[in-house]
Each structure stands twice: as C-alpha cells, then as structure tokens.
Write a protein that holds these residues in place. Structure first.
Motif, PDB file in Angstrom:
ATOM      1  N   ALA A  49       0.839  -1.203   0.000  1.00  0.00           N
ATOM      2  CA  ALA A  49       0.000   0.000   0.000  1.00  0.00           C
ATOM      3  C   ALA A  49       0.875   1.256   0.000  1.00  0.00           C
ATOM      4  O   ALA A  49       2.041   1.218   0.390  1.00  0.00           O
ATOM      5  CB  ALA A  49      -0.910   0.009   1.226  1.00  0.00           C
ATOM      6  N   ASN A  50       0.274   2.358  -0.401  1.00  0.00           N
ATOM      7  CA  ASN A  50       0.939   3.658  -0.347  1.00  0.00           C
ATOM      8  C   ASN A  50       0.668   4.272   1.028  1.00  0.00           C
ATOM      9  O   ASN A  50      -0.471   4.572   1.356  1.00  0.00           O
ATOM     10  CB  ASN A  50       0.418   4.571  -1.456  1.00  0.00           C
ATOM     11  N   PHE A  51       1.697   4.444   1.807  1.00  0.00           N
ATOM     12  CA  PHE A  51       1.596   5.013   3.152  1.00  0.00           C
ATOM     13  C   PHE A  51       1.596   6.535   3.004  1.00  0.00           C
ATOM     14  O   PHE A  51       2.633   7.171   2.921  1.00  0.00           O
ATOM     15  CB  PHE A  51       2.795   4.541   3.985  1.00  0.00           C
ATOM     16  N   ILE A  88       6.534   4.775   0.695  1.00  0.00           N
ATOM     17  CA  ILE A  88       6.402   6.065   1.371  1.00  0.00           C
ATOM     18  C   ILE A  88       6.839   7.201   0.441  1.00  0.00           C
ATOM     19  O   ILE A  88       7.043   8.328   0.889  1.00  0.00           O
ATOM     20  CB  ILE A  88       7.157   6.092   2.718  1.00  0.00           C
ATOM     21  N   ALA A  89       6.959   6.888  -0.854  1.00  0.00           N
ATOM     22  CA  ALA A  89       7.345   7.887  -1.854  1.00  0.00           C
ATOM     23  C   ALA A  89       6.091   8.619  -2.326  1.00  0.00           C
ATOM     24  O   ALA A  89       5.451   8.216  -3.287  1.00  0.00           O
ATOM     25  CB  ALA A  89       8.048   7.214  -3.025  1.00  0.00           C
ATOM     26  N   ASN A  90       5.725   9.663  -1.628  1.00  0.00           N
ATOM     27  CA  ASN A  90       4.544  10.419  -2.012  1.00  0.00           C
ATOM     28  C   ASN A  90       4.662  11.857  -1.510  1.00  0.00           C
ATOM     29  O   ASN A  90       5.607  12.208  -0.817  1.00  0.00           O
ATOM     30  CB  ASN A  90       3.267   9.742  -1.489  1.00  0.00           C
ATOM     31  N   ASN A  91       3.689  12.674  -1.846  1.00  0.00           N
ATOM     32  CA  ASN A  91       3.750  14.104  -1.529  1.00  0.00           C
ATOM     33  C   ASN A  91       3.488  14.440  -0.065  1.00  0.00           C
ATOM     34  O   ASN A  91       3.550  15.608   0.310  1.00  0.00           O
ATOM     35  CB  ASN A  91       2.761  14.878  -2.414  1.00  0.00           C
ATOM     36  N   HIS A  92       3.253  13.440   0.793  1.00  0.00           N
ATOM     37  CA  HIS A  92       3.013  13.723   2.210  1.00  0.00           C
ATOM     38  C   HIS A  92       4.076  13.146   3.137  1.00  0.00           C
ATOM     39  O   HIS A  92       3.967  13.292   4.358  1.00  0.00           O
ATOM     40  CB  HIS A  92       1.626  13.225   2.636  1.00  0.00           C
ATOM     41  N   ILE A  93       5.110  12.518   2.597  1.00  0.00           N
ATOM     42  CA  ILE A  93       6.111  11.892   3.450  1.00  0.00           C
ATOM     43  C   ILE A  93       6.870  12.925   4.299  1.00  0.00           C
ATOM     44  O   ILE A  93       7.334  12.615   5.388  1.00  0.00           O
ATOM     45  CB  ILE A  93       7.085  11.011   2.642  1.00  0.00           C
ATOM     46  N   TYR A  94       6.942  14.158   3.855  1.00  0.00           N
ATOM     47  CA  TYR A  94       7.657  15.179   4.637  1.00  0.00           C
ATOM     48  C   TYR A  94       6.700  16.124   5.374  1.00  0.00           C
ATOM     49  O   TYR A  94       7.111  17.196   5.810  1.00  0.00           O
ATOM     50  CB  TYR A  94       8.624  15.957   3.737  1.00  0.00           C
ATOM     51  N   ASP A  95       5.451  15.713   5.557  1.00  0.00           N
ATOM     52  CA  ASP A  95       4.483  16.553   6.264  1.00  0.00           C
ATOM     53  C   ASP A  95       4.902  16.842   7.699  1.00  0.00           C
ATOM     54  O   ASP A  95       4.513  17.856   8.269  1.00  0.00           O
ATOM     55  CB  ASP A  95       3.093  15.913   6.265  1.00  0.00           C
TER      56      ASP A  95
END
Length: 135
Positions: A49-51, A88-95
């Motif tokens: 899944a995309n975390f 965890i490669a997505n636009n929210h990983i550094y939120d």
C-alpha cells in the motif's frame, strides 16, 4: 523447461491512518479501516500500500495546507491488517519534516514490514522462492 509461478498481489492506494492535527483518530488503533478486507489481504502472496503520510513524532510547523500526521497508536491496527509492504514515496512523506519521514521509515522497518520510497532506500524479500525488490 521454464516453470510457471503464480503470485496473488494486492495493491492498495493511499492509506491514511487518521490525522492527529484534526483529532481524527480511527477506533481500534485504526484496524477498522481494514476490517472488511483483511481476509482478502491475508490470501495474497504480497500486499502493498501507499503510506500517505508520516507518524506524528514531533509537531513541526510547516506552511502546508494539508499535513497527514498519523498517531503512533495506529501502528497496532496497521500490523493487524496483514499488509506486508509500503511505499512512502509520495507528496506527504515530509508533512512532519525530514526527521519524521526518516523515523516513519525506521518504525515500519523495525516492525519487519517491507518499505521503500525515501531517497537511497529499497527493500527485497522472497515470495515462493522468487526474489522481489521495491525501489
């Protein structure tokens, strides 16, 4: 002669485990999200899944409208779900900032889950004697 290998793979989209900023915490450590399809996940050879966020390690003030910060308590529900791998490669990983991104990666790895997505990371594992890699 080439042997045929069949794998059952479950791929899931954006996984959001609540949001501590808005006090939206799912009951039962978040397992309620997975309850209706846990059997389907368990029947798969691979589930991934995309975390879509990070565990809320420490509050970081950022100028971002949407921040997906998950409660650490949701890890219990996540493990109970049966999902084995996460991107965890997505636009929210550094939120939650860079430290929270790295810590989220480490937490998932410590739980013996397959994780990829931070710069320089990858994971490999075996399914039915087939080596599989995630970059």
């Amino acid at each position: 002669m080439i042997d045929t290998l069949f794998l059952t793979v479950s791929l899931m989209g954006d996984l959001v485990l609540g949001n501590v900023l808005e006090n939206r915490i799912p009951p039962d450590s978040g397992f309620i999200i997975f309850k209706n399809f846990k059997n389907f996940i368990e029947q798969s050879d691979l589930s991934f899944a995309n975390f879509e966020g990070v565990f809320d390690i420490e509050s970081v003030n950022r100028d971002k409208e949407y921040r997906f910060l998950f409660p650490l308590s949701s890890l219990k529900g996540l493990k109970k779900s049966g999902i084995k791998g996460f991107s965890i490669a997505n636009n929210h990983i550094y939120d939650g900032g860079e430290k929270a991104a790295r810590k989220t990666y480490e937490i998932l790895k410590k739980e013996e889950l397959f994780v990829s997505g931070l710069k320089g990371t990858f994971d490999t594992f075996r399914i039915k004697n087939l080596k599989v890699g995630f970059i």
